[in-house]
Design an enzyme around this catalytic site. Structure first.
Site, mmCIF file in Angstrom:
data_model
loop_
_atom_site.group_PDB
_atom_site.id
_atom_site.type_symbol
_atom_site.label_atom_id
_atom_site.label_comp_id
_atom_site.label_asym_id
_atom_site.label_seq_id
_atom_site.Cartn_x
_atom_site.Cartn_y
_atom_site.Cartn_z
ATOM 1 N N LYS A 57 105.891 -9.881 90.966
ATOM 2 C CA LYS A 57 106.190 -8.537 91.488
ATOM 3 C C LYS A 57 107.702 -8.354 91.643
ATOM 4 O O LYS A 57 108.256 -7.312 91.264
ATOM 5 C CB LYS A 57 105.461 -8.314 92.825
ATOM 6 C CG LYS A 57 103.968 -8.120 92.632
ATOM 7 C CD LYS A 57 103.178 -8.204 93.922
ATOM 8 C CE LYS A 57 101.677 -8.179 93.596
ATOM 9 N NZ LYS A 57 100.805 -8.449 94.721
ATOM 10 N N GLN A 101 101.456 -9.744 100.939
ATOM 11 C CA GLN A 101 100.570 -10.450 100.014
ATOM 12 C C GLN A 101 99.370 -11.044 100.762
ATOM 13 O O GLN A 101 99.537 -11.711 101.782
ATOM 14 C CB GLN A 101 101.362 -11.558 99.298
ATOM 15 C CG GLN A 101 100.588 -12.263 98.203
ATOM 16 C CD GLN A 101 100.220 -11.338 97.046
ATOM 17 O OE1 GLN A 101 101.036 -10.591 96.552
ATOM 18 N NE2 GLN A 101 98.976 -11.395 96.623
ATOM 19 N N ASP A 124 100.489 -0.158 98.142
ATOM 20 C CA ASP A 124 99.245 -0.813 97.712
ATOM 21 C C ASP A 124 98.050 0.125 97.905
ATOM 22 O O ASP A 124 96.992 -0.091 97.330
ATOM 23 C CB ASP A 124 99.009 -2.077 98.556
ATOM 24 C CG ASP A 124 99.209 -3.348 97.754
ATOM 25 O OD1 ASP A 124 99.274 -3.268 96.514
ATOM 26 O OD2 ASP A 124 99.299 -4.424 98.378
#
Ligand code: NAP
Length: 289
Positions: A57, A101, A124
Site C-alpha cells: 500500500k 491494517q 477503506d
C-alpha cells in the site's frame, strides 16, 4: 455445431494501471494546488501477511505521487493509545485517508478502532457510517474490493440495468457492499451464502456472478449461464500451493462471456481503489477549503 468461443479475460492488471495513471494525474493536480493527497497506514504487531499488505500500500502511494505515513507499533500497544493516534490523524490536515491494517491484536476491539476513524477519512469504507452512506446512496467511500469489482464489470461495457446479478458471499467487507453497489446500478440482485439451499438454481439465472466465498470450485461450468460475466474475488491455494480463486476457471471460461483470472483479476484492484478513495478524499477536503 459451432463451438462457443471461450470467455474474454478481464485484465485487472491493465485496468488497475489505467486507474492508477488517473490517480497520479489527479494527485499531481491537487498537489499543484497545495493539497497533496495523504494516506496514513497503521500496523500493530508483527503479522507477516499484514506487513506485506502494508508495504504494498505504501509503495503504491509513492508510485502514484501520494504522500504516505506509515506508523508501526508493537503488539503491546494499548487500545487507548491506538485510538489517540487515530484521533490525531483525524485532526491532521495533511492526511486524507486513514487505514488500520487488520487483524489487530486480541486486546484491541477492531470495531472501536474503525468507528474512531473520521468518516471523511474512512477510505477503506468499513465504518458503520460509511456502510450507511452506501446503503442510503450518499456519497461516502465504498469498500475497495467490491468497488474494484464494479470497475471490472464496467470494463466489459455491459449495462447492469435490468440484469440479474448473483453475489455469492455476504461478508460486511465484500458480499454485502457488492450487492448494494450492483443494486445502485439497477441490477436485480440475489445474495447467496452458506445456507442457500440450491446455489446452482440461482447462479444459472445470473447475467453477472460475483464469487466471494474463500473456497475453491464454488462455481463450476454447469452453474453458469452462457455469456455471463464472472468475477472471482476468492483467494485460495490449490493442491500445488498456487493462488486460485473460488471459480473453476478452466471450466467456467468455456461458458462465461467474461471472466476474471486469479491472480490478475480482482487482486490488483483492491489497492488501486484505496488510492482512488484517498485522492477522492483529498479532492473533497480541497473543495471544502
Ligand atoms: P468471509 O467473511 O469468510 O465470507 C465468506 C462468505 O461466503 C460468507 O458470507 C459465507 O456465508 C459464504 N459461504 C461460505 N461457504 C459457502 C458456500 N458453500 N456457498 C455459498 N456461500 C458460502 O470472506 P470475505 O472476507 O468476504 O472474502 C471472501 C474471499 O475473498 C476470500 O477468499 C478472501 O480471501 C477473498 N478476498 C479477496 C480480496 C482481494 O483483494 N482479491 C479482498 C477481500 C477478500 P455465511 O455468511 O453464511 O457464513
Amino acid at each position: 455445431m459451432t463451438e462457443r468461443p471461450s470467455a474474454r479475460i478481464i485484465d485487472g492488471v491493465a485496468i488497475s494501471r489505467q486507474l492508477r495513471a488517473d490517480v497520479a494525474a489527479r494527485a499531481g493536480e491537487l498537489t499543484r494546488k497545495g493539497v497533496r493527497p495523504g494516506l496514513a497506514v497503521i500496523l500493530v504487531g508483527e503479522d507477516p501477511a499484514s506487513q506485506v499488505y502494508v508495504r504494498n500500500k505504501i509503495k503504491a502511494c509513492e508510485e502514484s505521487g501520494l504522500h504516505s505515513v506509515f506508523e508501526k507499533y508493537d503488539a503491546s500497544l494499548s487500545q487507548d493509545d491506538l485510538l489517540a493516534r487515530i484521533e490525531a490523524l483525524n485532526a491532521d490536515a495533511s492526511i486524507h485517508g486513514i487505514l488500520v491494517q487488520m487483524p489487530l491484536p486480541r486486546h484491541i476491539d477492531p470495531h472501536r478502532v474503525i468507528e474512531t476513524i473520521a468518516t471523511a477519512k474512512d477510505v477503506d469504507g468499513y465504518s458503520t457510517l460509511s456502510a450507511g452512506e452506501l446503503m442510503t446512496g450518499l456519497p461516502g467511500f465504498n469498500p475497495c474490493t467490491p468497488y474494484g469489482c464494479m470497475k471490472l464489470i464496467a470494463s466489459t461495457g455491459i449495462e447492469l440495468r435490468g440484469k440479474h446479478a448473483v453475489v455469492i458471499g455476504r461478508s460486511n467487507t465484500v458480499g454485502k457492499p457488492m450487492a448494494l453497489m450492483l443494486l445502485q446500478q439497477n441490477a436485480t440482485v440475489t445474495i447467496c451464502h452458506s445456507a442457500t439451499a440450491d446455489l446452482k438454481h440461482h447462479t444459472l439465472q445470473a447475467d453477472v456472478v460475483v464469487a466471494a466465498v474463500g473456497r475453491r470450485n464454488v462455481l463450476t461450468a454447469d452453474m453458469v449461464k452462457p455469456g455471463a460475466v464472472v468475477i472471482d474475488v476468492g483467494m485460495n491455494r490449490n493442491d500445488e500451493g498456487k493462488l486460485c480463486g473460488d471459480v473453476d476457471y478452466a471450466g467456467v471460461r468455456d461458458v462465461a462471456g467474461f471472466i476474471t483470472p486469479v491472480p490478475g483479476g480482482v487482486g490488483p484492484m483492491t489497492i488501486t481503489m484505496l488510492l482512488v478513495n484517498t485522492v477522492e478524499a483529498a479532492q473533497r477536503a480541497a473543495a471544502a477549503l
